[in-house]
Design a protein around this motif. Structure first.
Motif, short mmCIF file in Angstrom:
data_model
loop_
_atom_site.label_atom_id
_atom_site.label_comp_id
_atom_site.label_asym_id
_atom_site.label_seq_id
_atom_site.Cartn_x
_atom_site.Cartn_y
_atom_site.Cartn_z
N UNK A 1 0.80 -1.22 0.00
CA UNK A 1 0.00 0.00 0.00
C UNK A 1 0.84 1.28 0.00
N UNK A 2 1.95 1.28 0.75
CA UNK A 2 2.74 2.50 0.90
C UNK A 2 3.34 2.98 -0.42
N UNK A 3 3.95 2.11 -1.24
CA UNK A 3 4.50 2.60 -2.51
C UNK A 3 3.45 3.25 -3.41
N UNK B 1 2.60 6.72 -1.95
CA UNK B 1 3.71 7.65 -2.14
C UNK B 1 3.88 8.03 -3.60
N UNK B 2 3.64 7.09 -4.50
CA UNK B 2 3.73 7.40 -5.93
C UNK B 2 2.71 8.46 -6.33
N UNK B 3 1.49 8.32 -5.83
CA UNK B 3 0.44 9.31 -6.12
C UNK B 3 0.82 10.67 -5.54
N UNK B 4 1.35 10.65 -4.31
CA UNK B 4 1.73 11.90 -3.66
C UNK B 4 2.82 12.62 -4.45
N UNK C 1 -4.48 10.62 3.81
CA UNK C 1 -5.70 10.39 3.05
C UNK C 1 -5.46 9.39 1.92
N UNK C 2 -4.31 9.43 1.30
CA UNK C 2 -3.99 8.45 0.26
C UNK C 2 -3.87 7.05 0.84
N UNK C 3 -3.29 6.92 2.04
CA UNK C 3 -3.19 5.62 2.69
C UNK C 3 -4.56 5.09 3.08
N UNK D 1 4.32 7.47 10.44
CA UNK D 1 4.84 6.12 10.67
C UNK D 1 3.70 5.12 10.60
N UNK D 2 4.00 3.94 10.07
CA UNK D 2 3.06 2.82 10.06
C UNK D 2 3.54 1.81 11.08
N UNK D 3 2.67 1.43 12.01
CA UNK D 3 3.06 0.47 13.04
C UNK D 3 1.82 -0.29 13.52
#
Length: 306
Positions: free
Chosen positions: A105-107, A110-113, A281-283, A145-147
Motif C-alpha cells: 500500500x505504501x509505494x 507515495x507514488x500518487x503523492x 488520506x492516500x493511505x 509512521x506505520x506500526x
C-alpha cells in the motif's frame, strides 16, 4: 554547533567517507573535514572511526547522530511549511514503517503523492524495532509512521486496517496442497526468523508459544524479502505479513489457522502539515483488507493439478 555541521555528520554516516559526503552535498571536501573537526573539538568526542571499509560512527557518534537527525528534520519541516503554497508542496517528508507493513500500500500512496507534488522530497525507511519506531515518533523525527500499535492519542494515531500474516514454504513442501495451513502442522519445521529485537520476531515468538511449537531456528535475517527468498529456497519456513510477499512468490505462501494478524496504525506528527495530511488520506484510500485466500486458491489448484 550549527545545523550545517549536523547535516555534514549525517551525510558522512550515510556515505561512509568525507569525499563521498562532500560530493553528495555539493560542497568542498576540505571545508567539510574542517567543519567535522571543529564539531568534534567543540563536543570533546570522536564521532567517526576509520575502518577498512570507510568511516563509521563511534558509539557516542551514533547517539549524537540520532539527536542531530531530530534537529535537521525539524529544520526541514519548518522550511517546507514556510514555503508551502496553496497549489504546491516543497521540502522533505520523512516516513517510516514497521518492517513488513504496508509493502503493497505504501509505494502506491507515495507514488500518487509524488506525482501530485513533484517538488516534495520523500525519505522512507523500514524499522524492525517497534520500540525504536515509537521513540522516533515521540521525538518528532518522523512525519508519518506505520506500526501495529502506539501509545499516542487518537488525534495522532489513525487505524487503517489489518495485516494478515502468511507462512512461506519451500518448493514441493507437503503443506502446499492446503488452502490454509494449520499452525500445529508446522511442528518440527525449521524457521527463518528475524533479529531478536524486531517486531516480526516478536510476532513469530508469540505464535510458536501459543501453539506449543518448538522454536527450531534455521537462520535469522533482517529483511522480510530475504526471509521470503530463503524460505523459497527451502532453508526453512517463515511467517511474514501478506503484503510483504511479492506476486512471484505467492505460490509458496499460505494463510494460517488460527489466523495471525496485526492492526495497522498510521501515526502522524503533532501539528501535521499538508504533506502528512495528504499522505494519510492516500493511505486511507488504499485497500488494507487484502483477500489473502483469493490469491492463494488459484496457486493451490495449480499445485494439485501437477
Amino acid at each position: 554547533m550549527s545545523l550545517r555541521q549536523f547535516e555534514y555528520a549525517l551525510a558522512i554516516a550515510e556515505a561512509g567517507s568525507v569525499t563521498a559526503a562532500a560530493e553528495l552535498l555539493h560542497v568542498a571536501q576540505p571545508s567539510m573535514s574542517q567543519q567535522i573537526r571543529n564539531l568534534e573539538r567543540e563536543l570533546g568526542v570522536t564521532l567517526f572511526a576509520r575502518t577498512p571499509t570507510g568511516l563509521v560512527p563511534t558509539v557516542v557518534g551514533r547517539a549524537f547522530l540520532r539527536e542531530a537527525q531530530v534537529a535537521v528534520s525539524a529544520s526541514r519541516r519548518a522550511r517546507a511549511t514556510a514555503r508551502a503554497g496553496a497549489d504546491e508542496l516543497v521540502g522533505e517528508l520523512v516516513v517510516s514503517a514497521q518492517m513488513g507493513f504496508g509493502a503493497r500500500q505504501l509505494p502506491g500512496a507515495l507514488g500518487t503523492l509524488r506525482r501530485r507534488f513533484p517538488r516534495l522530497e520523500v525519505t522512507v525507511f523500514e524499522e524492525p524495532s517497534s520500540a525504536e519506531l515509537e521513540r522516533l515518533c515521540r521525538q518528532g523525527v518522523l512525519d508519518l509512521a506505520l506500526m501495529a500499535a502506539c501509545e499516542l492519542g487518537p488525534a495522532d494515531a489513525h487505524h487503517l486496517g489489518h495485516e494478515e500474516f502468511v507462512v512461506v514454504l519451500g518448493p514441493g513442501h507437503r503443506l502446499l496442497t492446503a488452502e490454509r495451513v494449520e499452525l500445529r502442522d508446522l511442528e518440527g519445521e525449521s524457521w527463518v526468523r528475524f533479529d531478536r529485537d524486531s517486531a516480526l520476531d516478536g510476532v513469530l515468538t508469540g505464535v510458536l508459544r501459543d501453539n506449543e511449537l518448538t522454536p527450531i531456528t534455521a537462520a535469522r535475517v533482517s529483511q522480510t524479502a530475504t526471509a521470503v527468498r530463503w524460505a523459497g529456497h527451502g532453508l526453512g519456513v517463515t511467517l511474514v505479513p501478506a503484503s510483504a510477499v511479492s506476486p512471484g512468490d505467492r505460490h509458496l505462501a499460505r494463510p494460517v489457522f488460527p489466523i495471525v494478524s496485526q492492526p495497522v496504525v498510521a501515526v502522524v506528527r503533532q501539528d501535521a502539515g499538508p504533506a502528512e495530511t495528504a499522505l494519510l488520506e492516500l493511505l486511507r484510500a488504499e485497500s488494507w483488507h487484502q483477500p489473502v485466500q483469493s490469491w492463494v486458491t488459484s496457486t493451490t489448484n495449480s499445485v494439485r493439478a501437477v
